[in-house]
Design an enzyme around this catalytic site. Structure first.
Site, PDB file in Angstrom:
ATOM      1  N   CYS A   1       1.040  -1.119   0.436  1.00  0.00           N
ATOM      2  CA  CYS A   1       0.248   0.084  -0.027  1.00  0.00           C
ATOM      3  C   CYS A   1       1.014   1.291   0.008  1.00  0.00           C
ATOM      4  O   CYS A   1       1.830   1.285   0.391  1.00  0.00           O
ATOM      5  CB  CYS A   1      -0.768  -0.086   1.289  1.00  0.00           C
ATOM      6  SG  CYS A   1      -2.107   1.075   1.234  1.00  0.00           S
TER       7      CYS A   1
ATOM      8  N   SER B   1       0.712   3.593   1.863  1.00  0.00           N
ATOM      9  CA  SER B   1       1.000   4.005   2.986  1.00  0.00           C
ATOM     10  C   SER B   1       2.204   3.965   3.647  1.00  0.00           C
ATOM     11  O   SER B   1       2.734   4.731   4.515  1.00  0.00           O
ATOM     12  CB  SER B   1      -0.372   3.710   4.019  1.00  0.00           C
ATOM     13  OG  SER B   1      -1.199   4.286   3.937  1.00  0.00           O
TER      14      SER B   1
ATOM     15  N   HIS C   1       4.653   6.080   1.881  1.00  0.00           N
ATOM     16  CA  HIS C   1       5.225   7.429   2.979  1.00  0.00           C
ATOM     17  C   HIS C   1       5.742   7.462   3.812  1.00  0.00           C
ATOM     18  O   HIS C   1       6.615   8.690   4.126  1.00  0.00           O
ATOM     19  CB  HIS C   1       3.607   7.652   3.063  1.00  0.00           C
ATOM     20  CG  HIS C   1       2.311   7.881   2.406  1.00  0.00           C
ATOM     21  ND1 HIS C   1       2.554   9.322   1.271  1.00  0.00           N
ATOM     22  CD2 HIS C   1       1.548   7.743   2.372  1.00  0.00           C
ATOM     23  CE1 HIS C   1       1.635   8.738   0.394  1.00  0.00           C
ATOM     24  NE2 HIS C   1       0.611   9.034   1.087  1.00  0.00           N
TER      25      HIS C   1
ATOM     26  N   HIS D   1       0.384  -3.553   6.146  1.00  0.00           N
ATOM     27  CA  HIS D   1      -0.482  -3.200   7.049  1.00  0.00           C
ATOM     28  C   HIS D   1      -1.725  -3.907   6.620  1.00  0.00           C
ATOM     29  O   HIS D   1      -3.308  -3.169   7.024  1.00  0.00           O
ATOM     30  CB  HIS D   1      -1.350  -1.775   7.436  1.00  0.00           C
ATOM     31  CG  HIS D   1      -1.218  -1.366   6.709  1.00  0.00           C
ATOM     32  ND1 HIS D   1       0.029  -0.675   5.796  1.00  0.00           N
ATOM     33  CD2 HIS D   1      -2.235  -0.374   5.633  1.00  0.00           C
ATOM     34  CE1 HIS D   1      -0.702  -0.112   4.689  1.00  0.00           C
ATOM     35  NE2 HIS D   1      -1.713   0.279   4.245  1.00  0.00           N
TER      36      HIS D   1
HETATM   37  P1  CND Z   1      -1.511   4.199  -5.584  1.00  0.00           P
HETATM   38  O1  CND Z   1       0.101   4.725  -5.161  1.00  0.00           O
HETATM   39  O2  CND Z   1      -2.022   2.894  -5.543  1.00  0.00           O
HETATM   40  O3  CND Z   1      -2.344   5.336  -6.155  1.00  0.00           O
HETATM   41  C1  CND Z   1      -2.134   6.649  -5.837  1.00  0.00           C
HETATM   42  C2  CND Z   1      -2.969   6.729  -7.147  1.00  0.00           C
HETATM   43  O4  CND Z   1      -2.922   8.131  -7.533  1.00  0.00           O
HETATM   44  C3  CND Z   1      -1.701   6.547  -8.347  1.00  0.00           C
HETATM   45  O5  CND Z   1      -2.695   5.624  -9.640  1.00  0.00           O
HETATM   46  C4  CND Z   1      -1.074   8.014  -9.200  1.00  0.00           C
HETATM   47  O6  CND Z   1      -0.827   7.784 -10.833  1.00  0.00           O
HETATM   48  C5  CND Z   1      -2.230   8.464  -9.032  1.00  0.00           C
HETATM   49  N1  CND Z   1      -1.711  10.087  -9.183  1.00  0.00           N
HETATM   50  C6  CND Z   1      -0.797  10.438  -8.802  1.00  0.00           C
HETATM   51  N2  CND Z   1      -0.144  11.790  -9.077  1.00  0.00           N
HETATM   52  C7  CND Z   1      -1.479  12.544  -9.409  1.00  0.00           C
HETATM   53  C8  CND Z   1      -1.862  13.376  -9.648  1.00  0.00           C
HETATM   54  N3  CND Z   1      -1.602  14.497 -10.008  1.00  0.00           N
HETATM   55  N4  CND Z   1      -2.754  13.808 -10.212  1.00  0.00           N
HETATM   56  C9  CND Z   1      -4.359  12.220 -10.212  1.00  0.00           C
HETATM   57  N5  CND Z   1      -3.731  11.099  -9.755  1.00  0.00           N
HETATM   58  C10 CND Z   1      -2.584  11.037  -9.429  1.00  0.00           C
HETATM   59  O7  CND Z   1      -1.518   4.221  -3.631  1.00  0.00           O
HETATM   60  P2  CND Z   1      -2.900   3.460  -2.993  1.00  0.00           P
HETATM   61  O8  CND Z   1      -4.018   3.651  -3.904  1.00  0.00           O
HETATM   62  O9  CND Z   1      -2.159   2.468  -2.500  1.00  0.00           O
HETATM   63  O10 CND Z   1      -2.865   4.730  -1.892  1.00  0.00           O
HETATM   64  C11 CND Z   1      -2.872   6.173  -2.100  1.00  0.00           C
HETATM   65  C12 CND Z   1      -3.180   7.648  -1.067  1.00  0.00           C
HETATM   66  O11 CND Z   1      -4.245   6.396   0.199  1.00  0.00           O
HETATM   67  C13 CND Z   1      -2.353   6.953   0.308  1.00  0.00           C
HETATM   68  O12 CND Z   1      -1.879   8.436   0.065  1.00  0.00           O
HETATM   69  C14 CND Z   1      -2.382   5.780   1.006  1.00  0.00           C
HETATM   70  O13 CND Z   1      -1.032   6.773   1.874  1.00  0.00           O
HETATM   71  C15 CND Z   1      -3.867   6.874   1.946  1.00  0.00           C
HETATM   72  C16 CND Z   1      -4.561   5.882   2.120  1.00  0.00           C
HETATM   73  C17 CND Z   1      -5.334   5.906   3.198  1.00  0.00           C
HETATM   74  C18 CND Z   1      -6.143   5.348   3.801  1.00  0.00           C
HETATM   75  C19 CND Z   1      -7.294   5.620   5.248  1.00  0.00           C
HETATM   76  O14 CND Z   1      -7.220   4.547   5.815  1.00  0.00           O
HETATM   77  N6  CND Z   1      -7.526   6.558   4.516  1.00  0.00           N
HETATM   78  C20 CND Z   1      -5.576   3.788   4.003  1.00  0.00           C
HETATM   79  N7  CND Z   1      -4.844   3.501   2.851  1.00  0.00           N
HETATM   80  C21 CND Z   1      -3.893   4.303   2.149  1.00  0.00           C
HETATM   81 ZN    ZN Z   2      -3.231   1.250   3.322  1.00  0.00          ZN
END
Ligand code: CND
Ligand code: ZN
Length: 362
Positions: A38, A40, A43, A59
């Site tokens: 993931c 996260s 990060h 996780h």
């Molecule tokens: P992943 O890297 O798979 O997805 C991010 C997507 O964003 C990719 O497809 C990128 O190509 C795209 N992207 C990047 N920059 C841009 C932009 N400027 N415009 C449009 N698209 C763009 O990441 P993920 O899906 O594993 O995680 C996404 C976020 O969610 C990340 O910040 C992660 O830490 C967070 C997250 C949150 C939670 C929660 O509980 N809120 C749980 N898990 C993950």
């Molecule tokens: Zn996650």
């Protein structure tokens, strides 16, 4: 056991042998079958977020209970489980009011187990745990309250994704925003979590589901998950496209699923009067958001969302039932499978935008 250790941010993970102590009171030893990769975790590897080091990240995992510590009543050896990155104690003020994703226990972990010590060690050095799970290892000792028992006919490698990406994305739509049928939804970031926001919007009966990304391969995936419109933010004007698609009204809901303040602002701007924006992405520590209060004044709502506002022990088995009934896609989410010693390659692929989700299979 073998595990991947982050000793320093900006450095590759080190896959090596660690000692894992037997479970203490109310802890369980789980033999992991798979762990999702993931953003996260990435990060923390990139220093966007801070965590006590060294740490075994990961996780999003599933496996089989191997051994239970004293006092454990919820599970038995042999039980199939998904691991929740929030242990839910069931009796804090959040749990009793149905906000289990915000359980107090989550904030007691801080890189350790709930009793303030670690089970992971390299020689005399303590290695930190991550959210009480640390799924980037062959085994994990976890709090009993982090376990979610699941049906035994569900494939344990696929349902690892039920540990984070799926409940986070689907839950953001169903539990957090409570999207209504017929709505228009913008999803900025069509990665592992964003694709689940898209399939959540399908489950909720959204009419227009506008997937936004900067990679063409991500947008193709989004189509497979039910997006009705695709916007490549690298080459197209997002506001203009959303205005066209919604016949000038703009969207009812927007989800930011990247972890970028610019994208949060963009998400807000795509919503109509009375629209709702949900921040799912995790922005770097200390990032600041500047918004025009006038914009919110028009009944717009800006919401945060952790773990899809889910109750792991209720929502995860439900999501697995939907998958087994072919109403939820998991197989299509997994675009690559790696072995633990290829974990740095898996993170490179995630960083480069090459995969929807990849898993480490043990
Ligand atoms: P992943 O890297 O798979 O997805 C991010 C997507 O964003 C990719 O497809 C990128 O190509 C795209 N992207 C990047 N920059 C841009 C932009 N400027 N415009 C449009 N698209 C763009 O990441 P993920 O899906 O594993 O995680 C996404 C976020 O969610 C990340 O910040 C992660 O830490 C967070 C997250 C949150 C939670 C929660 O509980 N809120 C749980 N898990 C993950
Ligand atoms: Zn996650």
């Amino acid at each position: 056991m073998k595990a991947a250790v982050l000793y320093e941010s900006f450095q590759p993970l080190v896959v090596e042998d660690l000692e894992l102590e037997a479970p203490h009171e109310h802890e369980v030893l789980v033999k992991l079958t798979a762990s999702g990769v993931c953003h996260s975790d990435l990060h923390y590897m990139k220093g966007d977020r801070e965590h006590p080091l060294p740490v075994v990240l990961g996780h999003e995992g599933a496996g089989i209970v191997e051994e239970i510590g004293p006092g454990v009543t919820y599970a038995q050896p042999g039980d199939h489980v998904v691991l929740s990155f929030v242990p839910t104690c069931g009796h804090c003020s959040y749990c009793v009011k149905g906000r289990q994703n915000l359980c107090e226990a989550r904030y007691q972990l801080r890189g350790k187990m709930l009793d303030g010590t670690t089970r992971l060690r390299k020689g005399s050095q303590d290695i930190h745990h991550f959210n009480g799970l640390s799924t980037f290892g062959e085994y994990a000792v976890v709090p009993e309250d982090s376990l979610v028992k699941i049906r035994e006919d569900a494939p344990l490698d696929r349902v690892a994704l039920i540990g984070c990406g799926v409940p986070t994305g689907v839950g953001a739509v169903i539990n957090t925003a409570k999207v209504k049928p017929g709505s228009s939804v913008v999803v900025i970031g069509a990665g592992g979590v964003g694709l689940n926001v898209i399939q959540g919007a399908v489950l909720a009966g959204a009419e227009a589901i506008i997937a936004v990304d900067i990679h063409g391969n991500k947008l193709e995936h989004a189509l497979q998950f039910g997006a009705t419109h695709l916007v490549n933010a690298a080459t197209e004007d997002l506001m203009e496209r959303v205005r066209d698609i919604t016949r000038g009204e703009m969207a009812d809901y927007a989800f930011e699923v990247i972890g970028s303040t610019d994208a949060i602002n963009q998400a807000l701007l795509t919503t109509k009067r009375g629209g709702t924006t949900v921040v799912v992405g995790v922005a770097p520590t200390g990032a600041e958001l500047t918004i025009d209060p006038d914009f919110l004044h028009l009944d717009r709502v800006l919401m945060g969302c952790t773990y899809g506002s889910c109750y792991p022990r209720a929502d995860m088995p439900m999501l697995i039932d939907l998958y087994m009934a072919r109403r939820l896609k998991l197989d299509e989410l997994i675009s690559a499978t790696f072995k633990l010693d290829q974990i740095n390659t898996a993170f490179e692929a995630l960083d480069q935008g090459e995969v929807a989700r990849s898993i480490i299979r043990y």
